[in-house]
Design a protein around this motif. Structure first.
Motif, PDB file in Angstrom:
ATOM      1  N   ASP A   1       6.258 -18.069  -2.899  1.00 12.20           N
ATOM      2  CA  ASP A   1       7.319 -17.074  -3.046  1.00 12.20           C
ATOM      3  C   ASP A   1       6.768 -15.709  -3.441  1.00 12.20           C
ATOM      4  O   ASP A   1       7.301 -14.682  -3.047  1.00 12.20           O
ATOM      5  N   CYS A   2       5.737 -15.708  -4.247  1.00 16.16           N
ATOM      6  CA  CYS A   2       5.050 -14.468  -4.613  1.00 16.16           C
ATOM      7  C   CYS A   2       3.562 -14.626  -4.322  1.00 16.16           C
ATOM      8  O   CYS A   2       3.034 -15.735  -4.358  1.00 16.16           O
ATOM      9  N   ALA A   3       2.910 -13.523  -4.078  1.00 11.20           N
ATOM     10  CA  ALA A   3       1.453 -13.498  -4.107  1.00 11.20           C
ATOM     11  C   ALA A   3       1.041 -13.094  -5.521  1.00 11.20           C
ATOM     12  O   ALA A   3       1.846 -12.518  -6.265  1.00 11.20           O
ATOM     13  N   LEU A   4      -0.176 -13.408  -5.911  1.00 12.17           N
ATOM     14  CA  LEU A   4      -0.658 -13.058  -7.245  1.00 12.17           C
ATOM     15  C   LEU A   4      -1.884 -12.161  -7.124  1.00 12.17           C
ATOM     16  O   LEU A   4      -2.849 -12.498  -6.432  1.00 12.17           O
ATOM     17  N   LEU A   5      -1.815 -11.021  -7.789  1.00 12.47           N
ATOM     18  CA  LEU A   5      -2.912 -10.047  -7.735  1.00 12.47           C
ATOM     19  C   LEU A   5      -3.447  -9.854  -9.149  1.00 12.47           C
ATOM     20  O   LEU A   5      -2.694  -9.532 -10.063  1.00 12.47           O
ATOM     21  N   GLN A   6      -4.736 -10.047  -9.307  1.00 12.84           N
ATOM     22  CA  GLN A   6      -5.379  -9.898 -10.611  1.00 12.84           C
ATOM     23  C   GLN A   6      -5.892  -8.469 -10.743  1.00 12.84           C
ATOM     24  O   GLN A   6      -6.776  -8.067  -9.973  1.00 12.84           O
ATOM     25  N   THR A   7      -5.339  -7.715 -11.672  1.00 14.79           N
ATOM     26  CA  THR A   7      -5.844  -6.352 -11.867  1.00 14.79           C
ATOM     27  C   THR A   7      -7.270  -6.424 -12.393  1.00 14.79           C
ATOM     28  O   THR A   7      -7.518  -7.099 -13.391  1.00 14.79           O
ATOM     29  N   PRO A   8      -8.218  -5.746 -11.747  1.00 18.33           N
ATOM     30  CA  PRO A   8      -9.594  -5.783 -12.241  1.00 18.33           C
ATOM     31  C   PRO A   8      -9.657  -5.255 -13.678  1.00 18.33           C
ATOM     32  O   PRO A   8      -8.902  -4.351 -14.033  1.00 18.33           O
ATOM     33  N   PRO A   9     -10.545  -5.804 -14.516  1.00 18.02           N
ATOM     34  CA  PRO A   9     -10.604  -5.409 -15.928  1.00 18.02           C
ATOM     35  C   PRO A   9     -10.839  -3.899 -16.076  1.00 18.02           C
ATOM     36  O   PRO A   9     -11.642  -3.325 -15.349  1.00 18.02           O
ATOM     37  N   GLY A  10     -10.112  -3.286 -16.989  1.00 17.76           N
ATOM     38  CA  GLY A  10     -10.302  -1.851 -17.254  1.00 17.76           C
ATOM     39  C   GLY A  10      -9.739  -0.948 -16.178  1.00 17.76           C
ATOM     40  O   GLY A  10      -9.995   0.260 -16.190  1.00 17.76           O
ATOM     41  N   ALA A  11      -8.978  -1.497 -15.234  1.00 18.38           N
ATOM     42  CA  ALA A  11      -8.474  -0.659 -14.145  1.00 18.38           C
ATOM     43  C   ALA A  11      -6.949  -0.616 -14.149  1.00 18.38           C
ATOM     44  O   ALA A  11      -6.286  -1.476 -14.726  1.00 18.38           O
ATOM     45  N   GLN A  12      -6.416   0.411 -13.522  1.00 13.78           N
ATOM     46  CA  GLN A  12      -4.984   0.495 -13.262  1.00 13.78           C
ATOM     47  C   GLN A  12      -4.746   0.179 -11.795  1.00 13.78           C
ATOM     48  O   GLN A  12      -5.613   0.423 -10.959  1.00 13.78           O
ATOM     49  N   LEU A  13      -3.542  -0.321 -11.490  1.00  8.07           N
ATOM     50  CA  LEU A  13      -3.174  -0.515 -10.090  1.00  8.07           C
ATOM     51  C   LEU A  13      -2.625   0.792  -9.539  1.00  8.07           C
ATOM     52  O   LEU A  13      -1.758   1.411 -10.157  1.00  8.07           O
ATOM     53  N   ALA A  14      -3.106   1.191  -8.374  1.00  3.42           N
ATOM     54  CA  ALA A  14      -2.528   2.321  -7.632  1.00  3.42           C
ATOM     55  C   ALA A  14      -1.719   1.707  -6.496  1.00  3.42           C
ATOM     56  O   ALA A  14      -2.234   0.856  -5.769  1.00  3.42           O
ATOM     57  N   ILE A  15      -0.459   2.099  -6.361  1.00  4.28           N
ATOM     58  CA  ILE A  15       0.445   1.454  -5.411  1.00  4.28           C
ATOM     59  C   ILE A  15       1.111   2.506  -4.539  1.00  4.28           C
ATOM     60  O   ILE A  15       1.564   3.532  -5.049  1.00  4.28           O
ATOM     61  N   SER A  16       1.166   2.271  -3.241  1.00  2.71           N
ATOM     62  CA  SER A  16       1.840   3.220  -2.355  1.00  2.71           C
ATOM     63  C   SER A  16       2.444   2.489  -1.162  1.00  2.71           C
ATOM     64  O   SER A  16       1.859   1.525  -0.668  1.00  2.71           O
ATOM     65  N   SER A  17       3.606   2.938  -0.702  1.00  3.61           N
ATOM     66  CA  SER A  17       4.259   2.363   0.481  1.00  3.61           C
ATOM     67  C   SER A  17       4.472   3.444   1.528  1.00  3.61           C
ATOM     68  O   SER A  17       4.797   4.579   1.195  1.00  3.61           O
ATOM     69  N   ASP A  18       4.329   3.076   2.781  1.00  2.58           N
ATOM     70  CA  ASP A  18       4.668   3.965   3.890  1.00  2.58           C
ATOM     71  C   ASP A  18       5.350   3.162   4.966  1.00  2.58           C
ATOM     72  O   ASP A  18       4.911   2.062   5.301  1.00  2.58           O
ATOM     73  N   MET A  19       6.405   3.726   5.514  1.00  2.00           N
ATOM     74  CA  MET A  19       7.163   3.054   6.568  1.00  2.00           C
ATOM     75  C   MET A  19       6.951   3.792   7.887  1.00  2.00           C
ATOM     76  O   MET A  19       6.953   5.017   7.901  1.00  2.00           O
ATOM     77  N   LEU A  20       6.771   3.046   8.954  1.00  2.00           N
ATOM     78  CA  LEU A  20       6.663   3.646  10.278  1.00  2.00           C
ATOM     79  C   LEU A  20       7.830   3.158  11.130  1.00  2.00           C
ATOM     80  O   LEU A  20       8.014   1.950  11.291  1.00  2.00           O
ATOM     81  N   VAL A  21       8.602   4.083  11.639  1.00  2.00           N
ATOM     82  CA  VAL A  21       9.817   3.755  12.387  1.00  2.00           C
ATOM     83  C   VAL A  21       9.670   4.252  13.825  1.00  2.00           C
ATOM     84  O   VAL A  21       9.259   5.395  14.052  1.00  2.00           O
ATOM     85  N   GLU A  22      10.017   3.374  14.749  1.00  2.00           N
ATOM     86  CA  GLU A  22       9.922   3.742  16.173  1.00  2.00           C
ATOM     87  C   GLU A  22      10.798   4.961  16.469  1.00  2.00           C
ATOM     88  O   GLU A  22      11.923   5.053  15.993  1.00  2.00           O
ATOM     89  N   GLY A  23      10.266   5.874  17.272  1.00  2.00           N
ATOM     90  CA  GLY A  23      11.035   7.067  17.622  1.00  2.00           C
ATOM     91  C   GLY A  23      10.816   8.192  16.621  1.00  2.00           C
ATOM     92  O   GLY A  23      10.816   9.359  16.979  1.00  2.00           O
ATOM     93  N   GLN A  24      10.600   7.802  15.356  1.00  2.00           N
ATOM     94  CA  GLN A  24      10.408   8.796  14.306  1.00  2.00           C
ATOM     95  C   GLN A  24       8.913   9.044  14.081  1.00  2.00           C
ATOM     96  O   GLN A  24       8.471  10.181  13.994  1.00  2.00           O
ATOM     97  N   HIS A  25       8.140   7.965  14.026  1.00  2.00           N
ATOM     98  CA  HIS A  25       6.706   8.086  13.729  1.00  2.00           C
ATOM     99  C   HIS A  25       5.816   7.714  14.898  1.00  2.00           C
ATOM    100  O   HIS A  25       4.623   7.955  14.862  1.00  2.00           O
ATOM    101  N   PHE A  26       6.364   7.060  15.899  1.00  2.00           N
ATOM    102  CA  PHE A  26       5.546   6.717  17.080  1.00  2.00           C
ATOM    103  C   PHE A  26       6.459   6.521  18.282  1.00  2.00           C
ATOM    104  O   PHE A  26       7.659   6.267  18.139  1.00  2.00           O
ATOM    105  N   PHE A  27       5.870   6.680  19.484  1.00  2.00           N
ATOM    106  CA  PHE A  27       6.627   6.481  20.717  1.00  2.00           C
ATOM    107  C   PHE A  27       6.763   4.971  20.975  1.00  2.00           C
ATOM    108  O   PHE A  27       5.863   4.198  20.639  1.00  2.00           O
ATOM    109  N   PRO A  28       7.882   4.547  21.569  1.00  2.00           N
ATOM    110  CA  PRO A  28       8.122   3.115  21.797  1.00  2.00           C
ATOM    111  C   PRO A  28       6.999   2.445  22.594  1.00  2.00           C
ATOM    112  O   PRO A  28       6.739   1.260  22.407  1.00  2.00           O
ATOM    113  N   ASP A  29       6.321   3.202  23.453  1.00  4.52           N
ATOM    114  CA  ASP A  29       5.303   2.583  24.297  1.00  4.52           C
ATOM    115  C   ASP A  29       3.887   2.767  23.744  1.00  4.52           C
ATOM    116  O   ASP A  29       2.911   2.624  24.459  1.00  4.52           O
ATOM    117  N   VAL A  30       3.781   3.093  22.452  1.00 10.03           N
ATOM    118  CA  VAL A  30       2.458   3.301  21.856  1.00 10.03           C
ATOM    119  C   VAL A  30       1.628   2.012  21.950  1.00 10.03           C
ATOM    120  O   VAL A  30       2.184   0.902  21.920  1.00 10.03           O
TER     121      VAL A  30
END
Ligand code: ADP
Ligand code: MG
Length: 345
Positions: free
Chosen positions: A31-60
């Motif tokens: 149900d979930c994946a598990l990610l171990q934060t490396p010792p002494g580090a912070q997690l950097a997290i980012s999301s990007d969405m790509l939508v047909e017609g908006q970010h790429f041509f349908p026949d790409v």
């Protein structure tokens, strides 16, 4: 024959023999994946969405799309100086693509080639039917030192700092203009774009469809750059974000910028200097790093560029006076309102 959702996941996303980043304690299948934060580090997290017609041509090309979907996310990690660990993939696929397994095969081929090259593991996601939509979330690690984050942010630029950019600028925008003209979209310059030599279009298109996330450079710039971001919307608009976050202004060198197109270095490139300047300034989809550093760090920046095998160019300077000024070789501000360069907006 249409593949079921679980068959699709098992066949194309749950890879048996692929390398797994050690931070991924549990990958696809529960149900979930598990990610171990490396010792002494912070997690950097980012999301990007790509939508047909908006970010790429349908026949790409689906292979290029798989590459780009992950590349634009890794570019955000690069901008923060984060080391990629893992990512999730939420995918809506139209029926036609589910039945055409060849599409998924090519998409995952492009996706995993880049993931493996960057040591970043697909650790989970979601798959549904719907209009083609690709949403990736990346997880990276940034060390802390004495409790302070080493992440590169937009807010650290200071008056007197140099402004740098990696790689080349403006080619992706050029490719987009040509592709739109080829598809019959009317614009004042459409005829002009249609006449560009095929080798120019080929190179420009590679820059649009297969951007290289500058992960190694972002890592090498930790402790050197005073501010950093990646260029997705175009230099002028994106630089404003650094200027606003840092409370300062900037001057940019027009003669340097107008040489920054990759296509400019090809024989047969016929773009005029104002066209090149405009593409570099207002382009978009470059996925290069835009960063600032004190002028005392020039040698360190060059060494970082060499170690990351990524060219960098000094394009201007941060100034105390707010606003953005574009100047010629003599330091004279170019005539007209700045926005007047933005022919192609
Ligand atoms: P749930 O119903 O619990 O949300 P799902 O049935 O959607 O789980 O997914 C089953 C497993 O497959 C989960 O571990 C999920 O993370 C993974 N998964 C689903 N779609 C994808 C995908 N496109 N890429 C990677 N993993 C996926
Ligand atoms: Mg569940």
């Amino acid at each position: 024959m249409a593949l079921g959702e679980f068959e699709l996941i098992a066949r194309y996303f749950q890879r048996q023999a692929a390398p797994v980043h050690p931070a991924v304690a549990l990958g696809i299948g529960d149900d979930c994946a598990l990610l171990q934060t490396p010792p002494g580090a912070q997690l950097a997290i980012s999301s990007d969405m790509l939508v047909e017609g908006q970010h790429f041509f349908p026949d790409v090309d689906p292979e290029a799309l798989g590459h780009k979907a992950l590349a634009v996310n890794l570019s955000d990690l690069a901008a923060c100086g984060a080391q990629p660990l893992a990512f999730t993939l939420a995918l809506a696929l139209p029926d036609s693509n589910v039945t055409r397994e060849a599409w998924i095969k090519a998409f995952t081929h492009g996706l995993f080639a880049l993931a493996d090259a960057q040591g970043c593991t697909l650790m989970g996601g979601d798959t549904t039917r719907g209009p083609l939509n690709i949403c990736i979330t990346v997880f990276g690690a940034v060390p802390t030192a004495q409790g302070r984050s080493q992440a590169l942010l937009r807010s650290g630029a200071k008056a007197g700092d140099d402004i740098w950019v990696s790689g080349t600028l403006g080619d992706a925008r050029l490719a987009l203009l040509v592709l739109k003209a080829q598809r019959g979209e009317r614009s004042p310059s459409a005829q002009r774009w249609l006449q560009l030599p095929p080798e120019v279009l080929k190179l420009a298109r590679a820059r649009l469809e297969r951007p290289s996330p500058r992960v190694a450079l972002g890592l090498a710039l930790r402790g050197i750059a005073s501010a950093c971001m990646d260029l997705s919307d175009g230099l002028v608009g994106d630089l404003q974000h650094i200027l606003e976050a840092s409370g300062c202004g900037a001057r940019l060198l027009a003669p340097v910028l107008s040489e920054l197109l990759a296509t400019h270095r090809l024989n047969g490139t016929v773009l005029t200097p104002p066209e090149r300047l405009s593409l570099a300034l207002s382009g978009g989809d470059d996925y290069e790093l835009l960063f600032t550093a004190p002028s005392t760090q020039r040698a360190a920046v060059m060494a970082a560029a060499v170690s990351a095998d990524t060219p960098v160019t000094r394009i201007g300077q941060i100034e105390a006076q707010e606003g953005l000024r574009v100047v010629d070789a003599q330091g004279q501000r170019l005539a007209g309102r700045f926005a007047s360069f933005d022919h192609f907006a």
